[in-house]
Motif scaffolding. Structure first.
Motif, PDB file in Angstrom:
ATOM      1  N   HIS A  14     -19.123   8.022  67.649  1.00 17.75           N
ATOM      2  CA  HIS A  14     -19.775   7.193  66.635  1.00 17.75           C
ATOM      3  C   HIS A  14     -19.667   5.714  66.919  1.00 17.75           C
ATOM      4  N   GLN A  15     -18.519   5.301  67.439  1.00 17.02           N
ATOM      5  CA  GLN A  15     -18.308   3.876  67.666  1.00 17.02           C
ATOM      6  C   GLN A  15     -19.022   3.361  68.912  1.00 17.02           C
ATOM      7  N   PHE A  16     -18.920   4.134  69.988  1.00 15.53           N
ATOM      8  CA  PHE A  16     -19.410   3.612  71.265  1.00 15.53           C
ATOM      9  C   PHE A  16     -20.604   4.377  71.823  1.00 15.53           C
ATOM     10  N   GLY A  17     -21.000   5.438  71.154  1.00 16.98           N
ATOM     11  CA  GLY A  17     -22.110   6.233  71.668  1.00 16.98           C
ATOM     12  C   GLY A  17     -21.657   7.182  72.745  1.00 16.98           C
ATOM     13  N   GLY A  18     -22.589   7.899  73.326  1.00 19.73           N
ATOM     14  CA  GLY A  18     -22.245   8.874  74.346  1.00 19.73           C
ATOM     15  C   GLY A  18     -21.748  10.151  73.698  1.00 19.73           C
ATOM     16  N   LEU A  19     -21.102  10.991  74.509  1.00 21.37           N
ATOM     17  CA  LEU A  19     -20.674  12.285  74.004  1.00 21.37           C
ATOM     18  C   LEU A  19     -19.349  12.218  73.255  1.00 21.37           C
ATOM     19  N   GLY A  20     -18.583  11.187  73.568  1.00 21.94           N
ATOM     20  CA  GLY A  20     -17.254  11.115  72.967  1.00 21.94           C
ATOM     21  C   GLY A  20     -16.191  11.664  73.893  1.00 21.94           C
ATOM     22  N   PHE A  21     -16.525  12.738  74.607  1.00 20.85           N
ATOM     23  CA  PHE A  21     -15.603  13.259  75.622  1.00 20.85           C
ATOM     24  C   PHE A  21     -15.554  12.241  76.745  1.00 20.85           C
ATOM     25  N   SER A  22     -14.414  11.599  76.914  1.00 20.64           N
ATOM     26  CA  SER A  22     -14.430  10.469  77.845  1.00 20.64           C
ATOM     27  C   SER A  22     -13.051  10.167  78.404  1.00 20.64           C
ATOM     28  N   LEU A  23     -13.097   9.362  79.450  1.00 20.05           N
ATOM     29  CA  LEU A  23     -11.886   8.815  80.041  1.00 20.05           C
ATOM     30  C   LEU A  23     -11.057   8.115  78.972  1.00 20.05           C
ATOM     31  N   LEU A  24     -11.735   7.356  78.090  1.00 15.92           N
ATOM     32  CA  LEU A  24     -11.043   6.616  77.035  1.00 15.92           C
ATOM     33  C   LEU A  24     -10.279   7.574  76.121  1.00 15.92           C
ATOM     34  N   ALA A  25     -10.948   8.654  75.691  1.00 17.09           N
ATOM     35  CA  ALA A  25     -10.303   9.610  74.795  1.00 17.09           C
ATOM     36  C   ALA A  25      -9.077  10.225  75.470  1.00 17.09           C
ATOM     37  N   GLY A  26      -9.232  10.614  76.751  1.00 19.32           N
ATOM     38  CA  GLY A  26      -8.113  11.194  77.490  1.00 19.32           C
ATOM     39  C   GLY A  26      -6.940  10.241  77.579  1.00 19.32           C
ATOM     40  N   SER A  27      -7.231   8.976  77.911  1.00 19.50           N
ATOM     41  CA  SER A  27      -6.157   7.995  78.065  1.00 19.50           C
ATOM     42  C   SER A  27      -5.463   7.725  76.738  1.00 19.50           C
ATOM     43  N   LEU A  28      -6.249   7.668  75.649  1.00 18.53           N
ATOM     44  CA  LEU A  28      -5.643   7.399  74.347  1.00 18.53           C
ATOM     45  C   LEU A  28      -4.708   8.544  73.936  1.00 18.53           C
ATOM     46  N   VAL A  29      -5.176   9.778  74.138  1.00 14.83           N
ATOM     47  CA  VAL A  29      -4.321  10.918  73.792  1.00 14.83           C
ATOM     48  C   VAL A  29      -3.035  10.862  74.619  1.00 14.83           C
ATOM     49  N   LEU A  30      -3.188  10.610  75.916  1.00 13.21           N
ATOM     50  CA  LEU A  30      -2.007  10.551  76.783  1.00 13.21           C
ATOM     51  C   LEU A  30      -1.080   9.414  76.405  1.00 13.21           C
ATOM     52  N   SER A  31      -1.661   8.273  76.007  1.00 13.28           N
ATOM     53  CA  SER A  31      -0.805   7.123  75.704  1.00 13.28           C
ATOM     54  C   SER A  31       0.130   7.441  74.547  1.00 13.28           C
ATOM     55  N   VAL A  32      -0.350   8.237  73.584  1.00 12.26           N
ATOM     56  CA  VAL A  32       0.536   8.638  72.492  1.00 12.26           C
ATOM     57  C   VAL A  32       1.575   9.633  73.000  1.00 12.26           C
TER      58      VAL A  32
END
Lengths: 306, 298
Positions: A151-169
């Motif tokens: 919703h925020q950035f467009g695209g599918l949502g499945f992304s490098l960003l999502a992976g990195s954020l989950v891992l960072s936690v």
């Protein structure tokens, strides 16, 4: 008579000392055997790609061509793993970039600013974060983070960003605990000397405490990186698993652990495809050994300078 | 322009407080979200019924049982080995090559990705033994995962026992081994048990090491059949045994049941609740045991 007591002594010692001692020694040595067995099996299975399927090491490590199902007629299967290697590096690298500042700040807060608060509240909080299973992290990522990114950035949502954020936690408890250990053993004299010279607390933290604890903090960061590199399911659930090198952090991508997780079940043992997956597992093993090596180097440097 | 050091100090202090508060809020959000989303399924029917093939309304009873049973078996395997190795390292090991090698191996095992341990399990406990995907293979793989942790906990808690206890026992003529079994281990027991329960909690949520060892399916279990040699018996360790954590992953990636989302929500909530139970349980047991041993309670 004398001889008899000696006999009893020997028997007594055997029963109450040596037997127990032998058993625990054997179990200690068993740890070495388990590790060696593991390394041996992974090497023998992981090297089949190179010796049986005659894929060169260079091709495996540096080619981006991943067509493991291609016919012999069309030039045979291509199992270049570079895409997955780059995926792993990017995802865990970004995770580290996001996580480190916050994790170290939390460790400083727990040890220098409010130890009471840190021990009573934050320590249990960290333990619960550690206890949350990786599939649950993946699930939260999938049901909250992925739609959010979409919703925020467009695209599918499945992304490098999502992976990195989950891992960072997921890696923050590792970094914070190790850094907090390093910070808490700094002698009080250092702090008091700095305060006596008129420095503020922030100044003391920045100039005295942080540099002194740096080797320990770096150890935590490397351990966090190792954890990020090896994490499989949580990442696999949110990165989209498209076999390509991501152009932006919003692109879906794939990494070593994800491809192993997905393909291991539906490839036959002994095929080039399957062997390539084992080679990736071997690569993960080697990388985790390299991380240990780096930690030892940091430790040695740290103890040499102090 | 130079910032006033006192202002800088105040600003950074506020920032540090914000970071700490941020982590607490994040945890509250995580747990709150999972429990809130899973609330519909948090009922007895969900945890006591089996999944229904390709249909909505199934439960997670076999998966939950498998998780508990698998963790139980793996703890049964790990504790004797880990405790023994811990005793060796804390009490008998001298500074030699073997000790160094053991320490290195513990470090190496602890840092291995769990998927790699799972693959080793696939090779050895699934293929080479000829068992196929079984609960036992999964339990063995998780045991390897837990082994370095339990060994460290054992060593640390034994080292934490005051030296005077050991000296008193040795002075009374006890052998070193008698001192270990009669004095050191009992005194270290509260810490040990706390550590073991926490490790069990972590194993409860493990999935990557189990995908290709315990498998991603569970045969129809007959919860009235307690003969461990029967294939439909829940107690039989030589059957495929999908655990709860694996089920969450599988439901998502396959999506064969229409209520996958609710099932995953419910299962995640059960997992989080279990994590809390293990966490609180380990603290509680540790506290009760240590107060009993130190004679503070009657």
């Amino acid at each position: 008579m004398k001889n008899n007591t000696k006999k009893i002594d020997k028997y007594y010692a055997l029963k109450h000392e040596y037997s127990g001692r032998t058993v625990v020694t054997i179990f200690g040595i068993m740890l070495i055997l388990i590790t060696l067995t593991m390394v041996f099996f992974l090497i023998s299975k992981g090297s089949a790609t190179f010796f049986q399927n005659h894929i060169s090491l260079k091709e495996f490590l540096f080619s981006t061509e991943w067509m493991p199902g291609k016919d012999e007629a069309q030039g045979g299967p291509a199992v270049g793993a570079l895409i997955f290697i780059i995926g792993s590096i990017l995802i865990s690298g970004f995770a580290l970039l996001i996580s480190t500042p916050f994790s170290v700040a939390l460790a400083i807060f727990m040890t220098q600013i409010s130890p009471a608060f840190g021990k009573k509240l934050l320590q249990p909080v960290i333990e619960i974060f550690v206890g949350i299973p990786s599939v649950v992290y993946g699930w939260i990522g999938l049901s909250v983070l992925v739609p959010f990114v979409r919703h925020q950035f467009g695209g599918l949502g499945f992304s490098l960003l999502a992976g990195s954020l989950v891992l960072s936690v997921m890696i923050f408890p590792t970094i914070t605990s190790v850094a907090a250990d390093a910070l808490s053993i700094i002698p009080n004299d250092y702090k008091e000397a700095s305060y006596a010279l008129g420095a503020t607390r922030w100044h003391t933290i920045r100039r005295i405490i942080f540099p002194t604890a740096l080797p320990g903090i770096l150890t935590g960061v490397v351990l966090g990186l190792a954890r990020a590199f090896g994490e499989a399911l949580a990442v696999q659930m949110v990165i989209g698993n498209t076999i390509r090198i991501p152009g932006t952090i919003l692109d879906s991508t794939v990494n070593l652990t994800s491809i192993i997780t997905m393909d291991m079940g539906n490839t036959a043992m002994g095929t080039t495809w399957n062997n390539a997956l084992w080679s990736m597992a071997l690569l993960l093993l080697i990388i985790s050994f390299i991380f240990i090596f780096i930690i030892h180097r940091i430790g040695r440097k740290g103890s040499a300078s102090s | 322009m130079r910032i006033n050091p006192k202002t800088a100090d105040k600003v950074t202090t506020v920032l540090f407080y914000l970071v700490a508060a941020g982590f607490i809020i994040l945890l509250v959000f995580f747990v709150g979200y999972i429990l809130y989303e899973g609330r519909v399924r948090l009922n007895l029917h969900f945890i006591t019924s089996s999944p229904v093939f390709m249909q909505a309304g199934g439960g997670i009873a076999p998966q939950l049982f498998n998780s508990v049973y698998l963790v139980f078996l793996s703890i049964l395997i790990t504790v004797p080995i880990g405790l023994s190795a811990g005793i060796y390292l804390a009490e008998y090991a001298t500074q030699n090559r073997i000790t160094k090698a053991i320490r290195f191996c513990i470090e190496a095992l602890a840092s291995l990705p769990s998927i790699v341990i799972g693959l080793f399990g696939l090779l050895v406990f699934v293929s080479m033994t000829g068992w196929g995907y079984t609960l036992m293979s999964g339990a063995l793989a998780v045991s390897i995962l837990n082994l370095p942790v339990i060994t460290r906990i054992s060593e640390d808690s034994l080292r934490g026992v005051p030296k005077s206890y050991k000296e008193a026992s040795l002075a009374l003529g006890a052998t070193h081994w008698q001192t270990i079994t009669k004095v050191l281990v009992p005194v270290a027991l509260p810490g040990l048990i706390t550590g073991i329960v926490m490790t069990a909690g972590r194993a409860f949520g493990e999935a990557a090491a189990l995908l290709y060892t315990a498998g991603m399916s569970s045969p129809k279990l007959d919860f009235t059949n307690w003969n461990p040699f029967s294939f439909t018996s829940p107690l039989n360790p030589f059957r495929p045994a999908e655990t709860l954590a694996v089920y969450i992953w599988k439901v998502n990636s396959e999506g064969l049941i229409p209520d996958a989302r609710q099932v995953a929500d419910g299962s995640a909530a059960i997992l989080i609740i279990s994590v809390f139970l293990f966490n609180i349980g380990s603290r509680f047991i540790g506290r009760v045991l240590s107060s009993r041993f130190s004679g503070k309670s009657k």
